[in-house]
Every structure is written in C-alpha cells, then in structure tokens.
Design a protein around this motif. Structure first.
Motif, PDB file in Angstrom:
ATOM      1  N   UNK A 287       0.505  -1.747  -0.012  1.00  0.00           N
ATOM      2  CA  UNK A 287       0.001   0.208  -0.021  1.00  0.00           C
ATOM      3  C   UNK A 287       0.794   1.343   0.136  1.00  0.00           C
ATOM      4  N   UNK A 288       2.160   1.357   0.708  1.00  0.00           N
ATOM      5  CA  UNK A 288       2.866   2.695   0.497  1.00  0.00           C
ATOM      6  C   UNK A 288       3.308   2.588  -0.451  1.00  0.00           C
ATOM      7  N   UNK A 289       3.691   1.325  -1.506  1.00  0.00           N
ATOM      8  CA  UNK A 289       4.520   0.973  -2.844  1.00  0.00           C
ATOM      9  C   UNK A 289       2.480   2.209  -3.742  1.00  0.00           C
ATOM     10  N   UNK A 290       1.764   1.508  -3.715  1.00  0.00           N
ATOM     11  CA  UNK A 290       0.366   2.722  -4.417  1.00  0.00           C
ATOM     12  C   UNK A 290       0.667   3.590  -3.913  1.00  0.00           C
ATOM     13  N   UNK A 295       1.680   9.613  -6.096  1.00  0.00           N
ATOM     14  CA  UNK A 295       2.357  10.761  -5.779  1.00  0.00           C
ATOM     15  C   UNK A 295       2.764  10.767  -7.134  1.00  0.00           C
ATOM     16  N   UNK A 296       3.490  10.455  -7.587  1.00  0.00           N
ATOM     17  CA  UNK A 296       3.646  10.470  -9.385  1.00  0.00           C
ATOM     18  C   UNK A 296       5.039  11.484  -9.300  1.00  0.00           C
ATOM     19  N   UNK A 297       6.021  11.339  -8.447  1.00  0.00           N
ATOM     20  CA  UNK A 297       7.559  12.149  -7.864  1.00  0.00           C
ATOM     21  C   UNK A 297       8.060  12.066  -9.808  1.00  0.00           C
ATOM     22  N   UNK A 298       9.005  12.811  -9.170  1.00  0.00           N
ATOM     23  CA  UNK A 298       9.897  12.997 -10.771  1.00  0.00           C
ATOM     24  C   UNK A 298      10.859  10.907 -11.456  1.00  0.00           C
ATOM     25  N   UNK A 299      11.314  10.278  -9.628  1.00  0.00           N
ATOM     26  CA  UNK A 299      11.730   9.005 -10.232  1.00  0.00           C
ATOM     27  C   UNK A 299      10.211   7.894 -11.095  1.00  0.00           C
ATOM     28  N   UNK A 300       8.992   8.494 -10.003  1.00  0.00           N
ATOM     29  CA  UNK A 300       8.256   7.480 -10.980  1.00  0.00           C
ATOM     30  C   UNK A 300       7.880   8.250 -11.951  1.00  0.00           C
ATOM     31  N   UNK A 301       8.196   9.339 -12.413  1.00  0.00           N
ATOM     32  CA  UNK A 301       7.368   9.986 -13.844  1.00  0.00           C
ATOM     33  C   UNK A 301       8.650   9.357 -14.684  1.00  0.00           C
ATOM     34  N   UNK A 302       9.192   9.823 -14.416  1.00  0.00           N
ATOM     35  CA  UNK A 302      10.806   8.587 -15.801  1.00  0.00           C
ATOM     36  C   UNK A 302       9.853   6.854 -15.830  1.00  0.00           C
ATOM     37  N   UNK A 303       9.767   6.571 -14.851  1.00  0.00           N
ATOM     38  CA  UNK A 303       9.676   4.755 -14.468  1.00  0.00           C
ATOM     39  C   UNK A 303       8.826   4.333 -15.609  1.00  0.00           C
TER      40      UNK A 303
END
Length: 395
Positions: A287-290, A295-303
C-alpha cells in the motif's frame, strides 16, 4: 516467471471486456448512488475472488484518492482456519521488476547511467555475443523486454517453466537454482545467442532484470538488497521489503499452493540477485508502494515513461506495462507477478487517483484471469462512484 506475460497476451481480450464494462457503468451510475461504502465493496470482491476454483485466500490493498483500504479473506491452509493478516509476508514474484525499474529510473535521473549505454561496459570480460550485427544490448532494452535475452538463465529453467502447472515444476526449479550464483549467471550469459536486433520485439526476460540489478550494483558500489531497502525506505517508507528472510521472518511467509496440488509447495528459489522475482512484502508495505506510485514524483514519472511503443494501446516503461485506449481506466500502469505458490497484480490508474494490489496464495493457469476480473470489478465500482458524485455535483 513466465506467467507475468499473461497481462500482455490477454490485453486485447481485456480491452473488449472493459469497454463493455465501461458502457454498463456509465449507464448505471447516473441512476443510483452506490449503497455500500468502498471498504465493504472491496471485502465483497475479495469474498467473490476466493470462490473461484482452487483459490484459498486473498489480500487486497487499495489507495483511492488518498484513502487506504486493506482486506483479507479466506484461509491460508486448506482445512485450517486462519486469515492472512497485515503481518503476512507474501512473495510478490515479478512485481519485483517494477522495484528494479524504479531504482534504474533514479539512477538515470542521477546521471549514474544512460538508457543508451551498452550493457557490456558494466561487465567484466568480453561479451561479443551481447549484440546483433553490431547493435548492442542497451540498458533501455533490458527495461523494455526487447533485449533478446532468454526469459531465465540457465536456459534449462525455461524448459521446466514451459509446463508451469506440472506438479514437478517447483521441485525442479529448486534443484536448478539450489547452487546457482552470480558466477554461474555470467558463465551462462557468455553463451547466450541474440537472434534479432535489440529494441524491437517483445520477449519477456527475467534474465534481463537480473542483469539490471548487476548494473545498479556496479554504478552504486552497493549490493542490490541494500540499494532496494535504502531507496524505497527513504522515498516510500517501505522499510519491510525483503529479498531473503531470517528464520523469524520465514515463519510469517504465506503458505502457498501450486496449480491443483492440494499439498502446499515450497517458496520461489533464490535467484542470483533476486531482482526479477524474490521480493517479499506485507500488504501494508505494498500500500505504501501504491501511494508512492500515485504521488508521481520525478522518479515515478520517469519509470512510467514509455521506452518502447508496440502499438497504439501497449507500451513498456521501466518494466511497467503501459496500457492506453481503455475507456474505463484511461491510461494505466500494471504488472503481474507469479511464483509457484503465489500470484498478484498491481494496477496504477491515474484517472481515478487509484492504486490496487491483489494477491492470492495459489498459482495456476487461471489465477491471473480471476484476479483481473476482481480488479475490473473494483474499477467499475469506483467509476460508478465517480459518475454518481459528478452527477450530484451538477444537480
């Protein structure tokens, strides 16, 4: 594991199903406000899921517009009453790959690596085989399953997995990987033959994810397990991720069943780095991972950035399946995980600020489809809520 590619093979079938579901949801949503609270509906979906043949229990984690829901249903062991709990450790299988993709996205943003780097610059010794007619395997090819590397190394593991539901499969995998380490992986990597130009054709490769973990270890000069715990502990407060378990932690590992075998089977064997399928986590950790994904921060957005677009509906990011053209879900990011005694799915659906994690302690050829149906039902219910809320707002 090979079952992860089910999400790709079933994509067009799902699209047809979901368009029908979307039309149904749109037609019904304006007529009534959902009677049940969402937590109860999630519990109902979990109860329905374990009614499917061979399924013993399930756990579901949902984050929807900032609210968290966790539900557990069923008995972990046949004939022994006992729900999974928030403390239960699950094998998340190939969902582990999205974690490796996250670490690589961070490495790219930190300029530790470039997506166009030849993977051989991170290997000791000569690997003239890791190219096709002068075109080398690059990091982006590992992340997008277009490297041409086999699914598993050693190659004989792929022969075993070809008949995944055979009752002998878990034991045979255990035997193959009982003493298979990093040196063995590199020896087998020398013998790989690349039969087509990297970067074009999709061919699911856990071996490619293991090589990704080696590259991360090389550039950060830290072992993969500490990289995983360090980055996701700091960025997502995921302090409970494990690649290997202590004796005490092993007591909390979910019992699981392979295919239609009524006897519980053994855990997934340890791979050289474990990046492709050895992560264990509780549902609260997932759930923390969800939350981290949404949150779509820079790293998530890149991934989540598409590295290869195969057609108008399907792309691959940093190990993420990216699906477009779905009337109900919009563009979403998904991955399936499977080991011989567990299967799971993660869905990130920005359209509804929604993340879903579903896991079962059974692994067979129908398990993935049963979980997909459960996820579709949850999305339909949330779509109805959104439509009803919008209709109410305009009255």
């Amino acid at each position: 594991m090979h079952v992860t590619s089910m999400s790709v093979r079933n994509r067009r079938w799902l699209s047809c199903l979901l368009v029908s579901a979307a039309l149904l949801a749109a037609g019904c949503a304006s007529e009534k406000v959902p009677a049940k609270d969402l937590g109860t509906e999630i519990d109902d979906v979990a109860a329905t899921l374990i009614q499917q043949p061979l399924l013993h229990s399930t756990s579901i984690g949902v984050v929807y517009r900032g609210k968290e829901f966790i539900r557990h249903r069923g008995d972990m062991e046949t004939g022994k009453p006992g729900l999974p709990t928030d403390a239960t450790l699950y094998e998340i299988g190939s969902l582990s790959k999205t974690l490796a993709g996250t670490l690589m996205a961070n490495a790219v943003l930190e300029h530790k690596v470039s997506l166009d780097d030849d993977v051989r610059q991170y290997l000791q010794g000569d690997y003239p085989n890791l190219q096709y007619k002068g075109e080398p395997i690059r990091i982006r090819h590992l992340l997008s399953h277009t490297s041409g590397l086999p699914n598993m190394l050693p190659e004989r593991a792929n022969t075993v997995l070809a008949d995944f539901t055979d009752h002998r499969t878990p034991g045979e995998l255990n035997a193959i990987y009982a003493h298979y380490g990093k040196a063995d992986f590199f020896k087998d990597l020398h013998a790989v033959e690349i039969g087509r130009a990297p970067g074009k054709d999709y061919a699911y490769s856990s071996a490619g994810t293991e090589l990704t973990a080696h590259i991360l270890e090389t550039v950060y000069k830290r072992d993969y397990a500490s990289l995983l715990r360090g980055y996701l502990g700091d960025s997502a407060a995921m302090t409970g991720l494990r690649l290997t378990l202590s004796d005490d932690e092993a007591l909390r590992l979910a019992v699981g069943y392979h295919s239609d075998n009524p006897v519980p089977t053994t855990p997934m064997p340890q791979l050289p780095w474990g990046a492709s399928g050895n992560v264990k986590a509780t549902v609260p950790e997932m759930v923390k991972y969800l939350r981290f994904q949404l949150a779509n921060g820079p790293v998530v957005k890149e991934s989540h950035r598409p590295l290869v677009k195969f057609d108008s509906e399907f792309s691959i990011g940093y190990f993420w399946n990216i699906v477009a053209g779905d009337q109900l879900k919009g563009v979403y990011y998904a991955h399936h995980g499977g080991v011989p005694r567990s299967q799971c799915y993660i869905y990130i659906v920005p359209k509804y600020d929604l993340g879903i994690f579903v896991i079962t302690n059974q692994s067979g050829d129908q398990t993935a489809r049963a979980m997909q149906t459960a996820i579709d039902t949850l999305v339909e219910k949330i779509a109805e809520r959104e439509a009803a809320a919008n209709a109410e707002a305009y009255r």
